[in-house]
Design a protein around this motif. Structure first.
Motif, PDB file in Angstrom:
ATOM      1  N   PHE A 161       0.828  -1.212   0.000  1.00  0.00           N
ATOM      2  CA  PHE A 161       0.000   0.000   0.000  1.00  0.00           C
ATOM      3  C   PHE A 161       0.860   1.259   0.000  1.00  0.00           C
ATOM      4  O   PHE A 161       1.987   1.250   0.471  1.00  0.00           O
ATOM      5  CB  PHE A 161      -0.874   0.059   1.263  1.00  0.00           C
ATOM      6  CG  PHE A 161      -2.070  -0.849   1.230  1.00  0.00           C
ATOM      7  CD1 PHE A 161      -1.921  -2.199   1.469  1.00  0.00           C
ATOM      8  CD2 PHE A 161      -3.336  -0.340   0.963  1.00  0.00           C
ATOM      9  CE1 PHE A 161      -3.023  -3.048   1.451  1.00  0.00           C
ATOM     10  CE2 PHE A 161      -4.444  -1.185   0.944  1.00  0.00           C
ATOM     11  CZ  PHE A 161      -4.289  -2.538   1.191  1.00  0.00           C
ATOM     12  N   SER A 162       0.272   2.321  -0.519  1.00  0.00           N
ATOM     13  CA  SER A 162       0.824   3.652  -0.354  1.00  0.00           C
ATOM     14  C   SER A 162      -0.357   4.561  -0.056  1.00  0.00           C
ATOM     15  O   SER A 162      -1.327   4.600  -0.831  1.00  0.00           O
ATOM     16  CB  SER A 162       1.530   4.062  -1.642  1.00  0.00           C
ATOM     17  OG  SER A 162       1.465   5.432  -1.820  1.00  0.00           O
ATOM     18  N   GLN A 163      -0.307   5.242   1.077  1.00  0.00           N
ATOM     19  CA  GLN A 163      -1.409   6.119   1.487  1.00  0.00           C
ATOM     20  C   GLN A 163      -2.770   5.433   1.376  1.00  0.00           C
ATOM     21  O   GLN A 163      -3.691   5.944   0.747  1.00  0.00           O
ATOM     22  CB  GLN A 163      -1.396   7.387   0.640  1.00  0.00           C
ATOM     23  CG  GLN A 163      -0.032   8.034   0.605  1.00  0.00           C
ATOM     24  CD  GLN A 163      -0.076   9.516   0.868  1.00  0.00           C
ATOM     25  OE1 GLN A 163      -0.942  10.203   0.373  1.00  0.00           O
ATOM     26  NE2 GLN A 163       0.859  10.006   1.653  1.00  0.00           N
ATOM     27  N   LYS A 164      -2.859   4.249   1.948  1.00  0.00           N
ATOM     28  CA  LYS A 164      -4.105   3.484   2.051  1.00  0.00           C
ATOM     29  C   LYS A 164      -4.647   2.979   0.709  1.00  0.00           C
ATOM     30  O   LYS A 164      -5.761   2.475   0.629  1.00  0.00           O
ATOM     31  CB  LYS A 164      -5.193   4.296   2.772  1.00  0.00           C
ATOM     32  CG  LYS A 164      -4.782   4.799   4.158  1.00  0.00           C
ATOM     33  CD  LYS A 164      -5.908   4.594   5.134  1.00  0.00           C
ATOM     34  CE  LYS A 164      -5.587   4.778   6.597  1.00  0.00           C
ATOM     35  NZ  LYS A 164      -4.280   5.186   7.013  1.00  0.00           N
ATOM     36  N   LYS A 165      -3.882   3.160  -0.356  1.00  0.00           N
ATOM     37  CA  LYS A 165      -4.296   2.602  -1.652  1.00  0.00           C
ATOM     38  C   LYS A 165      -3.304   1.516  -2.048  1.00  0.00           C
ATOM     39  O   LYS A 165      -2.093   1.692  -1.905  1.00  0.00           O
ATOM     40  CB  LYS A 165      -4.282   3.679  -2.740  1.00  0.00           C
ATOM     41  CG  LYS A 165      -5.317   4.764  -2.559  1.00  0.00           C
ATOM     42  CD  LYS A 165      -6.412   4.590  -3.595  1.00  0.00           C
ATOM     43  CE  LYS A 165      -7.355   5.772  -3.654  1.00  0.00           C
ATOM     44  NZ  LYS A 165      -8.516   5.656  -2.772  1.00  0.00           N
ATOM     45  N   LYS A 166      -3.854   0.418  -2.594  1.00  0.00           N
ATOM     46  CA  LYS A 166      -2.963  -0.636  -3.073  1.00  0.00           C
ATOM     47  C   LYS A 166      -2.169  -0.150  -4.277  1.00  0.00           C
ATOM     48  O   LYS A 166      -2.688   0.628  -5.080  1.00  0.00           O
ATOM     49  CB  LYS A 166      -3.780  -1.846  -3.525  1.00  0.00           C
ATOM     50  CG  LYS A 166      -4.183  -2.746  -2.394  1.00  0.00           C
ATOM     51  CD  LYS A 166      -4.882  -3.987  -2.937  1.00  0.00           C
ATOM     52  CE  LYS A 166      -5.596  -4.707  -1.812  1.00  0.00           C
ATOM     53  NZ  LYS A 166      -6.945  -5.120  -2.130  1.00  0.00           N
ATOM     54  N   VAL A 167      -0.945  -0.621  -4.409  1.00  0.00           N
ATOM     55  CA  VAL A 167      -0.172  -0.360  -5.625  1.00  0.00           C
ATOM     56  C   VAL A 167      -0.955  -0.951  -6.797  1.00  0.00           C
ATOM     57  O   VAL A 167      -1.336  -2.132  -6.756  1.00  0.00           O
ATOM     58  CB  VAL A 167       1.224  -1.008  -5.525  1.00  0.00           C
ATOM     59  CG1 VAL A 167       1.977  -0.868  -6.841  1.00  0.00           C
ATOM     60  CG2 VAL A 167       2.014  -0.404  -4.385  1.00  0.00           C
ATOM     61  N   GLY A 168      -1.235  -0.145  -7.796  1.00  0.00           N
ATOM     62  CA  GLY A 168      -2.023  -0.611  -8.938  1.00  0.00           C
ATOM     63  C   GLY A 168      -3.489  -0.216  -8.847  1.00  0.00           C
ATOM     64  O   GLY A 168      -4.234  -0.354  -9.806  1.00  0.00           O
ATOM     65  N   GLU A 169      -3.905   0.267  -7.675  1.00  0.00           N
ATOM     66  CA  GLU A 169      -5.304   0.695  -7.537  1.00  0.00           C
ATOM     67  C   GLU A 169      -5.508   2.035  -8.243  1.00  0.00           C
ATOM     68  O   GLU A 169      -6.553   2.292  -8.841  1.00  0.00           O
ATOM     69  CB  GLU A 169      -5.631   0.808  -6.035  1.00  0.00           C
ATOM     70  CG  GLU A 169      -7.082   1.067  -5.738  1.00  0.00           C
ATOM     71  CD  GLU A 169      -7.387   0.928  -4.246  1.00  0.00           C
ATOM     72  OE1 GLU A 169      -6.658   0.201  -3.535  1.00  0.00           O
ATOM     73  OE2 GLU A 169      -8.366   1.545  -3.801  1.00  0.00           O
ATOM     74  N   THR A 170      -4.494   2.897  -8.132  1.00  0.00           N
ATOM     75  CA  THR A 170      -4.505   4.167  -8.851  1.00  0.00           C
ATOM     76  C   THR A 170      -3.144   4.296  -9.527  1.00  0.00           C
ATOM     77  O   THR A 170      -2.295   3.439  -9.345  1.00  0.00           O
ATOM     78  CB  THR A 170      -4.660   5.348  -7.877  1.00  0.00           C
ATOM     79  OG1 THR A 170      -3.574   5.286  -6.943  1.00  0.00           O
ATOM     80  CG2 THR A 170      -5.975   5.303  -7.141  1.00  0.00           C
ATOM     81  N   GLY A 171      -2.929   5.363 -10.279  1.00  0.00           N
ATOM     82  CA  GLY A 171      -1.613   5.578 -10.863  1.00  0.00           C
ATOM     83  C   GLY A 171      -1.679   5.757 -12.352  1.00  0.00           C
ATOM     84  O   GLY A 171      -2.723   6.122 -12.904  1.00  0.00           O
ATOM     85  N   ASP A 172      -0.552   5.473 -13.020  1.00  0.00           N
ATOM     86  CA  ASP A 172      -0.486   5.670 -14.462  1.00  0.00           C
ATOM     87  C   ASP A 172      -0.422   4.301 -15.144  1.00  0.00           C
ATOM     88  O   ASP A 172      -1.447   3.792 -15.609  1.00  0.00           O
ATOM     89  CB  ASP A 172       0.735   6.554 -14.788  1.00  0.00           C
ATOM     90  CG  ASP A 172       0.759   7.005 -16.230  1.00  0.00           C
ATOM     91  OD1 ASP A 172      -0.205   6.710 -16.962  1.00  0.00           O
ATOM     92  OD2 ASP A 172       1.746   7.639 -16.646  1.00  0.00           O
TER      93      ASP A 172
END
Ligand SMILES: *Cc1c(COP(=O)(O)O)cnc(C)c1O
Length: 373
Positions: A161-172
């Motif tokens: 996680f980063s800031q309560k979001k899974k890696v791949g949940e948001t981003g580019d």
């Protein structure tokens, strides 16, 4: 004691058997679509179209760079990573620019990245070393400031996680690896995750020789006979056999692997916390699903410790030799002194979900004994 291991058993075997005997279609078909759906659900209920499964993590990175870069474009990437990150960039005709890392966590040093920007820089490729993605926000701010795309090498960071979001949940554009020893495996495999429709469409096509919209047809059990090709493509699709393994692993990941990896790292810290000869690159933090357990040997005895452990049958690793030291990627004006220093200090200790706390104690007692001499 092994450094890393595929944790697979009868559940995975049964799933493969089902594909072999019930379905009989081993290529890319419905099982792959089902795995993409499972991954999309896991990653914060994304749309199934936002996940593209491929044959390896390297393939995921290669297709992601090919979709975001023109020949000669530059990609900022930490030198302290597996050579797959670099090969994926150069394989797509782009130029990897080796950046230094922070000595305290092995993550890309944005000051050095800033110094290495050029008019040709198009992409930054962070690597979430050992599974730690807590540096994600500043990287995205950096990319926004300099108008770069972010292709994440999240090969170590599935589930983190980063800031309560899974890696791949948001981003580019996020790339995962499911090779045999990663946080989950599909035998070999990987995935690209994005919400950019143009990128997704291109990667769906390029994973299968660039044949336009072939992926959709195969997902529905059909094929294209009269087709067109727009881009250079590759045979990088995932097979139903691999997807069947991956689907079982994803279930076990949530119920077994995450907890186990985190517990083992906590235990390492508890057993070695007093030792002043070592520091850590793997942290017992709830946001991290640790892929590696890396210590830094601060008193310059890494190779002797490694030899000592191997003599008592404890396997260790060195992640990684910096890529700017490899003949293919050496450049006279590129320096990454902190990567070179870490390369001399790091030692990866055994970490996989089949280890027990007793195993960890065995390793730790040996290390304490080594430094106590
Ligand atoms: C494993 C790994 C890859 C490549 O994944 P494969 O599935 O083995 O091709 C890329 N980058 C890093 C940092 C890795 O550890």
């Amino acid at each position: 004691m092994r450094l890393a291991k595929s944790i697979v058993g009868t559940l995975e075997a049964e799933a493969v058997q089902k594909v072999l005997l019930d379905d009989g279609f081993l290529g890319m078909g419905q099982e792959v679509v089902a795995f993409e759906k499972d991954l999309a659900d896991y990653l914060g209920h994304r749309e199934v179209e936002e996940v593209v499964c491929v044959s390896s993590g390297t393939a995921a990175l290669h297709l992601a760079i090919a979709a975001t870069c023109q020949a000669g474009d530059e990609v900022l990437v930490p030198s302290f990573t597996y050579v797959a990150s670099f090969q994926a960039i150069s394989g797509a005709g782009a130029v990897p620019i080796a950046c230094d890392i922070r000595s305290d966590n092995g993550q890309i040093d944005l000051y050095d990245a800033e110094a290495k920007l050029s008019p040709k820089t198009k992409v930054i490729m962070p690597v979430y070393y050992a599974g730690d993605a807590r540096t994600r926000e500043p990287i995205f701010e950096f990319a926004k400031e300099y108008r770069l795309r972010v292709v994440e090498d999240a090969a170590h960071a599935f589930g983190s996680f980063s800031q309560k979001k899974k890696v791949g949940e948001t981003g580019d554009v996020t790339c995962f690896s499911f090779d045999g020893i990663k946080n989950i495996t599909s035998g070999e495999g990987g995935a690209v995750v994005s919400s950019d429709k143009t990128i997704l469409e291109r990667i769906r096509d390029t994973r299968l020789l660039g044949v336009v919209r072939d992926s959709e047809k195969r997902g529905a059990g059909k094929r294209s006979w009269d087709f067109d090709v727009l881009h250079q493509g590759y045979r990088y699709h995932m097979s139903n056999l691999m997807a069947a393994i991956g689907r079982v692993q994803l279930k076990r990941f949530e119920t077994e692997f995450v907890k186990k990896r985190q517990e083992l790292v906590r235990h390492y810290h508890a057993c070695l916390g007093q030792l002043t000869d070592i520091e850590w690159l793997t942290f017992p933090d709830k946001s991290i699903v640790p892929h590696l357990c890396v210590i830094k040997c601060m008193s310059g005895e890494r190779d002797r410790l490694r030899k000592y452990l191997s003599e008592v049958d404890i396997e260790t690793g060195i992640h990684y030799k910096p890529n700017h030291l490899l003949s293919l990627y050496r450049q006279p004006n590129i320096h990454c002194p902190k990567s070179e220093q870490l390369y001399r200090q790091v030692l990866s200790l055994p970490l996989h979900p089949e280890l027990t706390e007793t195993d960890i104690e065995t390793v730790c007692n040996r290390i304490v004994h080594f430094y106590g001499r």
